[in-house]
Design an enzyme around this catalytic site. Sequence first.
Site, PDB file in Angstrom:
ATOM      1  N   LEU A  56     -22.449   2.145   5.635  1.00 20.63           N
ATOM      2  CA  LEU A  56     -23.031   1.029   4.878  1.00 20.63           C
ATOM      3  C   LEU A  56     -24.326   0.515   5.498  1.00 20.63           C
ATOM      4  O   LEU A  56     -24.859  -0.504   5.068  1.00 20.63           O
ATOM      5  CB  LEU A  56     -22.057  -0.142   4.702  1.00 20.63           C
ATOM      6  CG  LEU A  56     -20.682   0.152   4.112  1.00 20.63           C
ATOM      7  CD1 LEU A  56     -19.966  -1.155   3.785  1.00 20.63           C
ATOM      8  CD2 LEU A  56     -20.767   0.994   2.876  1.00 20.63           C
ATOM      9  N   ASN A  91     -27.452   1.908   2.048  1.00 18.37           N
ATOM     10  CA  ASN A  91     -27.253   0.686   2.812  1.00 18.37           C
ATOM     11  C   ASN A  91     -26.684  -0.402   1.905  1.00 18.37           C
ATOM     12  O   ASN A  91     -27.274  -0.725   0.893  1.00 18.37           O
ATOM     13  CB  ASN A  91     -28.634   0.285   3.356  1.00 18.37           C
ATOM     14  CG  ASN A  91     -28.580  -0.920   4.248  1.00 18.37           C
ATOM     15  OD1 ASN A  91     -27.513  -1.487   4.458  1.00 18.37           O
ATOM     16  ND2 ASN A  91     -29.708  -1.315   4.765  1.00 18.37           N
ATOM     17  N   CYS A  92     -25.526  -0.940   2.272  1.00 23.01           N
ATOM     18  CA  CYS A  92     -24.871  -1.929   1.408  1.00 23.01           C
ATOM     19  C   CYS A  92     -24.775  -3.305   2.039  1.00 23.01           C
ATOM     20  O   CYS A  92     -24.208  -4.199   1.440  1.00 23.01           O
ATOM     21  CB  CYS A  92     -23.454  -1.501   1.081  1.00 23.01           C
ATOM     22  SG  CYS A  92     -23.321   0.116   0.395  1.00 23.01           S
ATOM     23  N   VAL A  93     -25.206  -3.483   3.267  1.00 22.68           N
ATOM     24  CA  VAL A  93     -25.065  -4.807   3.887  1.00 22.68           C
ATOM     25  C   VAL A  93     -26.431  -5.451   4.072  1.00 22.68           C
ATOM     26  O   VAL A  93     -27.459  -4.786   4.001  1.00 22.68           O
ATOM     27  CB  VAL A  93     -24.343  -4.739   5.247  1.00 22.68           C
ATOM     28  CG1 VAL A  93     -22.894  -4.396   5.061  1.00 22.68           C
ATOM     29  CG2 VAL A  93     -25.024  -3.782   6.182  1.00 22.68           C
TER      30      VAL A  93
END
Lengths: 428, 126
Positions: free
Chosen positions: A209, A241-243
């Site tokens: 992430l 990228n998820c955060v």
Amino acid sequence: MKLTLGKIFIEDVQFGKDTKVEGKTLFINKDELLDAVGESEYIDNIDIDITHPGDEVRITPVKDVIEPRVKVDGPGGIFPGMINKVQTVGSGKTHALKNVAVVTAGKIVGFQEGIIDMTGPGAEYSPFSKTHNIVVVANPREDVKQYDHEAAVRQIGFKAANFLGELAKNLTPDEEITYETLPLLQGVEKYPDLPKVGYVYMLQTQGLLHDTYVYGVDAKKIIPTFMYPTEMMDGAIVSGNCVSACDKNPTYVHQNNGIIEDLYEKHGKEINFVGVIVTNENVYLADKERSSDWTAKLTEYFGLDGVIVSQEGFGNPDTDLIMNCKKIEEKNIKTVIVTDEYAGRDGASQSLADADPKADAVVSNGNANEVIVLPPMKKIIGMTDYVDSIAGGFDGSLREDGSIEVEIQAITGATNETGFVKLTAKEY
Amino acid sequence: MAFRIVTNNPQVQEHFGERHQIHWIEGNYLAVLEFVRDEVHRGYPVLTHPLSGSIKPNETPYKSILLDTEKDQEISSSVIMIEDSIITAKKFIEIRDRTVGLRQDLLQDFQEIDYQLIKSGIESAL
């Protein structure tokens, strides 16, 4: 390397019988788009929704935002190494569907952030409230691991954007801009009197992430390297990228990097924009030392007079940012760093987790701890049941009436560190 | 590079406990940082950044950090890094500690992220 970017300005997106662009409207046949996206062994079902600027709609949790583009002329395809073959992109001609974005949404981990409000006060903080959004919500099968789910949704987003981008291939652009970067020695010879400026593009690369891909390579495994700025415009760098919703770079930002566009704007007039050095932000300290040594070495080798360094994310990347700044300054090359702040809710606390006296030219894109109340929306695409646990949220964030009190770090793109935002901070 | 893992994350202990040296912390995120700070002052440099990842210190209860197994004369950068990290972590926790009473599924997700982050550090170290 020379790229002509043809922009096709879309004014409306609707579901229709055929997938096509007619006039200024993009029509999408839902089944055709679902077919193009294909099946994944990790995904149970996919739904597609459309939302427009001004709609009373909240999209959350947002994973990535992608602009549909297509190669019209020149080698390679969009997103090389991800969905098209690995081939150097960035030259020839590319068409982009402007005012349109593919947004991937859905819960990958329970605390995932990323809110786009299409109207109201929250809309002012996200650049993606101004685009017509084709939202793809991909729900996983049971017991799918988070990293498989993330990888599947990532590919689904690129396939959807690629499918829609193909529609632009035979359209006549409303506007064309040509960007050119010469090979180093020729470029220096052409503008002997202008200061040579480079861009150090830091990519978040710490693990699940938190990853970014360059031509399909997990960027935590690269050593800093040179890229022509136009390669980014063809999707050579993509987000996994998820955060850090507020200050990560969605793929859309890699495609439309404002620092690159502004440097081109001044190229040949005030400065000689020589090119981009991409580098990473790893967990392991020896990696940080090696990468910052290499960025500094490359800036010296290219004979730069000035460098702009942009960060992605928060916390340990502050250390990469300061290492890059310090080591480049030690080569007697001027730096400007571009970042955001976590300065507490009153803005009075120390902004970064690292600092150095050499970091004396800083552009801030806002304070991510600032609190905002997002009013209830008529429609939710995705889900809000996790909002109490997202970054910038807290117990009671989600109120009974559907309004949400959060720090702006929960809003996609709110304090983006390439300046793809409205916020800034000034020192008086 | 020889290292030991300081962690309060059960998933890290489970995956790496047999192959690598683990120092288990029965405590919260800050307890891990404070143990590491004490070890740094005894001369052991940190090998991974104490604030690995962009998940904020007041959100996740879990933290894993790699420490060198050998003492080094030059620890000033490690000292500055761990002390600055503790200041940053406290700043966030003072705003609001959100790690108390987290749901089981969230705890597992936070364990997974911390595990993946330290795994990327271990892969660099090996």
